[in-house]
Design an enzyme around this catalytic site. Sequence first.
Site, PDB file in Angstrom:
ATOM      1  N   ASN A   1      59.725  19.018 -18.227  1.00  0.00           N
ATOM      2  CA  ASN A   1      61.155  19.501 -19.287  1.00  0.00           C
ATOM      3  C   ASN A   1      62.562  18.333 -18.546  1.00  0.00           C
ATOM      4  O   ASN A   1      63.287  18.377 -19.301  1.00  0.00           O
ATOM      5  CB  ASN A   1      61.433  20.744 -19.465  1.00  0.00           C
ATOM      6  CG  ASN A   1      61.157  21.484 -17.678  1.00  0.00           C
ATOM      7  OD1 ASN A   1      61.080  20.988 -17.052  1.00  0.00           O
ATOM      8  ND2 ASN A   1      61.244  22.979 -18.125  1.00  0.00           N
ATOM      9  N   CYS A   2      61.912  18.158 -16.944  1.00  0.00           N
ATOM     10  CA  CYS A   2      63.186  17.660 -16.510  1.00  0.00           C
ATOM     11  C   CYS A   2      63.155  16.187 -17.205  1.00  0.00           C
ATOM     12  O   CYS A   2      64.363  15.939 -16.983  1.00  0.00           O
ATOM     13  CB  CYS A   2      62.797  17.887 -14.793  1.00  0.00           C
ATOM     14  SG  CYS A   2      62.923  19.083 -14.485  1.00  0.00           S
TER      15      CYS A   2
ATOM     16  N   THR B   1      57.892  42.757  -9.002  1.00  0.00           N
ATOM     17  CA  THR B   1      58.951  43.877  -8.917  1.00  0.00           C
ATOM     18  C   THR B   1      59.175  45.241  -8.383  1.00  0.00           C
ATOM     19  O   THR B   1      57.800  45.310  -7.724  1.00  0.00           O
ATOM     20  CB  THR B   1      58.281  43.775 -10.699  1.00  0.00           C
ATOM     21  OG1 THR B   1      57.524  44.282 -11.026  1.00  0.00           O
ATOM     22  CG2 THR B   1      58.403  42.867 -11.356  1.00  0.00           C
TER      23      THR B   1
ATOM     24  N   ILE C   1      58.316  35.289 -11.283  1.00  0.00           N
ATOM     25  CA  ILE C   1      58.288  34.211 -11.447  1.00  0.00           C
ATOM     26  C   ILE C   1      59.019  33.698 -11.850  1.00  0.00           C
ATOM     27  O   ILE C   1      59.212  34.186 -13.546  1.00  0.00           O
ATOM     28  CB  ILE C   1      56.806  33.498 -10.755  1.00  0.00           C
ATOM     29  CG1 ILE C   1      56.238  33.421 -11.360  1.00  0.00           C
ATOM     30  CG2 ILE C   1      56.502  34.472  -9.997  1.00  0.00           C
ATOM     31  CD1 ILE C   1      54.874  32.949 -12.004  1.00  0.00           C
TER      32      ILE C   1
ATOM     33  N   TYR D   1      62.845   3.718  11.344  1.00  0.00           N
ATOM     34  CA  TYR D   1      63.657   2.710  11.437  1.00  0.00           C
ATOM     35  C   TYR D   1      63.079   1.093  10.700  1.00  0.00           C
ATOM     36  O   TYR D   1      62.000   0.171  11.867  1.00  0.00           O
ATOM     37  CB  TYR D   1      64.370   2.820  12.048  1.00  0.00           C
ATOM     38  CG  TYR D   1      65.374   1.396  12.891  1.00  0.00           C
ATOM     39  CD1 TYR D   1      66.052   0.611  11.729  1.00  0.00           C
ATOM     40  CD2 TYR D   1      64.850   0.624  13.760  1.00  0.00           C
ATOM     41  CE1 TYR D   1      66.845  -0.180  12.025  1.00  0.00           C
ATOM     42  CE2 TYR D   1      66.015  -0.187  13.659  1.00  0.00           C
ATOM     43  CZ  TYR D   1      66.892  -1.295  12.945  1.00  0.00           C
ATOM     44  OH  TYR D   1      67.600  -2.116  13.329  1.00  0.00           O
TER      45      TYR D   1
ATOM     46  N   LYS E   1      70.556   5.275  14.210  1.00  0.00           N
ATOM     47  CA  LYS E   1      71.192   5.797  14.125  1.00  0.00           C
ATOM     48  C   LYS E   1      70.965   6.084  12.782  1.00  0.00           C
ATOM     49  O   LYS E   1      72.173   5.900  11.373  1.00  0.00           O
ATOM     50  CB  LYS E   1      72.274   5.990  14.778  1.00  0.00           C
ATOM     51  CG  LYS E   1      72.713   5.635  16.058  1.00  0.00           C
ATOM     52  CD  LYS E   1      73.326   5.706  16.528  1.00  0.00           C
ATOM     53  CE  LYS E   1      74.476   5.721  18.316  1.00  0.00           C
ATOM     54  NZ  LYS E   1      75.391   5.560  18.502  1.00  0.00           N
TER      55      LYS E   1
END
Length: 841
Positions: free
Chosen positions: A42-43, A292, A307, A452, A460
Amino acid sequence: MRKILIVGGVAGGATAAARLRRLSEEDKIIIFERGEYISFANCGLPYYIGGVISDRNKLLVQTVEGMSKRFNLDIRNFSEVISIERENKTVKVRNVKTGETYTESYDILILSPGAKPLRPNIDGIDDAANLFVLRSIPDADLIKKFIDENNPKSAVVIGGGFIGIEMAENLTEQGIKVTLVEKLNQVLAPLDFEMAQLVHRELNANGVDLILEDGVAGFKDKGKKIILESGKEIDTDMIILSIGVVPELPCLEYAPMDFASRGTVPENPLAKSCGLALGKKGHILTTKQLQTIDAKTGQVIEDIYAIGDVAQITDYVTGNETAVPLAGPANRQGRLAADHINGLDVNYHGALGSSVLKVFNLTVASTGNNERQLKAKGLKYKAIHAHPANHATYYPGASQIAMKLLFDPDSGKIYGAQAVGREGTEKRIDVIATTIKLGGTIRDLAGLELCYAPPYSSAKDPVNILGYIACNVADGVYDVVHWNEIDDIIKNGGYLLDVRTPVEFDAGHIEGAVNIELDELRNRIDEITISKDTPIYVNCQVGLRAYIAIRILKANGFKNVYNLSGGYLTYKGSKYVIKNAGNIGPDSILANISKSSQIVKEIDATGLQCPGPLLAVYNAIKEAQEGERIKVIATDYGFAADIENWCSTNGHKLISLTHDNGKYIAQIQKGNKDNRCPLSAPTSTQENATIVLFSGNLDKALAAMIIAQGAAMQGKNVTVFSTFWGLNALRKDKPVKVKKNFIEKMFGFMMPRGAENMPLSNMNMLGMGPVMIKNIMKSKNVDDINTMIKSAMDLGVKFVACTMSMDLMGIKQEELIDGVELGGVATYISRNENAGITLFI
């Protein structure tokens, strides 16, 4: 063998079913799904409507047949559970196609019916034939069919949440003019206002009109006309209603709800009918095992779990009750419930609500609590902002990420974080979310060792930078003030020190600020005449130079120093004014785009930092004729923040400013000084500016060149008068055969030959200092000193070498670079007449 019934599929229910089967081959597992599809993405629905996802079948994560076979499940779609009999351990099920009902027994029941879009009781809503919601594949099919068959030219999206923003973007990508209406003063509730302003600007830049702080009062003409609470009317071809969701109540209608009460829900009849305890907004209360609770006794109901969107859970950060209608938490809850059913010792400790959203060229991510939530809960906190680059700035394509961190200054506990940027934005929020989950603090952020390489980050990382800033604040190195406080502070007599360069300051600053450039602060500190105990508020572009200035001020005895969090960029961004193409007058910038002349020159200023892009614009504008347009492409976020003000103060017109994949694209129409914005401060009539360059140090010569260029770009007639050691900046870097006596030769040997060979005033370190600063300048895309001198000359800056000093120091005219004039004090005095700027460096 146990019989386990699951009410609802998709994220929570389907995950629970698959996990249950993996843990046990003996149980009988039945899933009841009201709709046709048991598991779908659905996204991805907005992107299917927008054409980004072209194959509808790719939205189907699992089919009924495929999942039934793989996991040995009894999946009954088009089946709705309408009641629960706890005493008999049965549910009543209705076939939504035939209306027939039957009873099914259970040993364990998992409730995962999800949520449904709010549909408020607004006048005319039932007659609106062009109104849609988006929650399921059938919803997406209806919207796509309407677009294909009716070719709408305009659409109104009601609601600025995730689905609303995604639909605004994807409808725009389909060529539909979109207006977004939001009841609050901002879109995207997980963000704080100043961060949401960046999203507002992005929506506007891509043609989406925004109407904030206005609700919908009614619909007319079958949805063709929308009446807002303000009385404004909007004509539209289609409507997307996206004002939030409430727990799904199978087979039962919602009570009428007006638009203003959005965020509240009626009681949950299905849960209440079987005595389940409910939260304030109708969600089912659960334990840490997602079981519940009995509404009357408060005891745990061991055979019924809840849920997903229907469940009330715990806020992981604060421990407060909450509900998070997101796929990630629903998946984890489904797995955990299945584990607990099979005897595993598990607990669900709550959700952070971590989320990410694409908004045209921006990535918007957040985790944990925002400021509004922390204030509502009465928690003590500090907020900081930063604008680090997403990767090394010398590697092509670097762009800034606007970041915000919220934390407890005493314990260092991280409450939440927000980020708006481009590539790498969500990665940083993921790191912070992980740190929160593992119990880390702001000090752990500073100490994280992250990947990095120049294309991906900096030595940084932005997360480290947030940690450093937060630790400075927590340790009392300095305190911060914010964008929404500084104006009142100045109005009440507060002292604001802006330590940016004059070029940056002239392109835009906070009213009432005093400008002393950071590199001049030590020499000009006596200009700060307030007492050492009086508060000083310091700002730069993003906060870093202000921090360095604070260190200098504290070393000189100033005790009460504050950093403007996020600097001028955060302040400027927070002041963004909504610019809607549909509501502008005939003389507005956007209305005149089609009437403008053609672009005569395109400038690539990518990779350049301030004042590089502004300088490129200045040079191009100087060569253009009045009324002609130039186009400039830059990657410096400061350019985007300053170009509008620069155009206004110099009489030019900013036709448009957009950004695409980390690049800011400005179209500027040349005007003249008589066309300056009438709202801007009056410009000085003193057109001359003189700089006496006495120093032979590289850093001071650099400062002189930056100021000279900035003054020239503001229309000043600039003269740099070099005398004594300042003459070295104008010497050629190679020896020139000229006749000299012994003393003159000695002088020539001892002095640096040309600007490139000049030492630093501090930290020269036997020549290592200049090498280091030149390397840093190169990595930061800052022009070298010789390039700056040439650029200044190209801008019309006059360089005059003092003839008396030349004579005393044995420097001959042939040794000077081309373009330098010779003169004495009379020349300087004549150039200094009617001067608005006079500097001695």
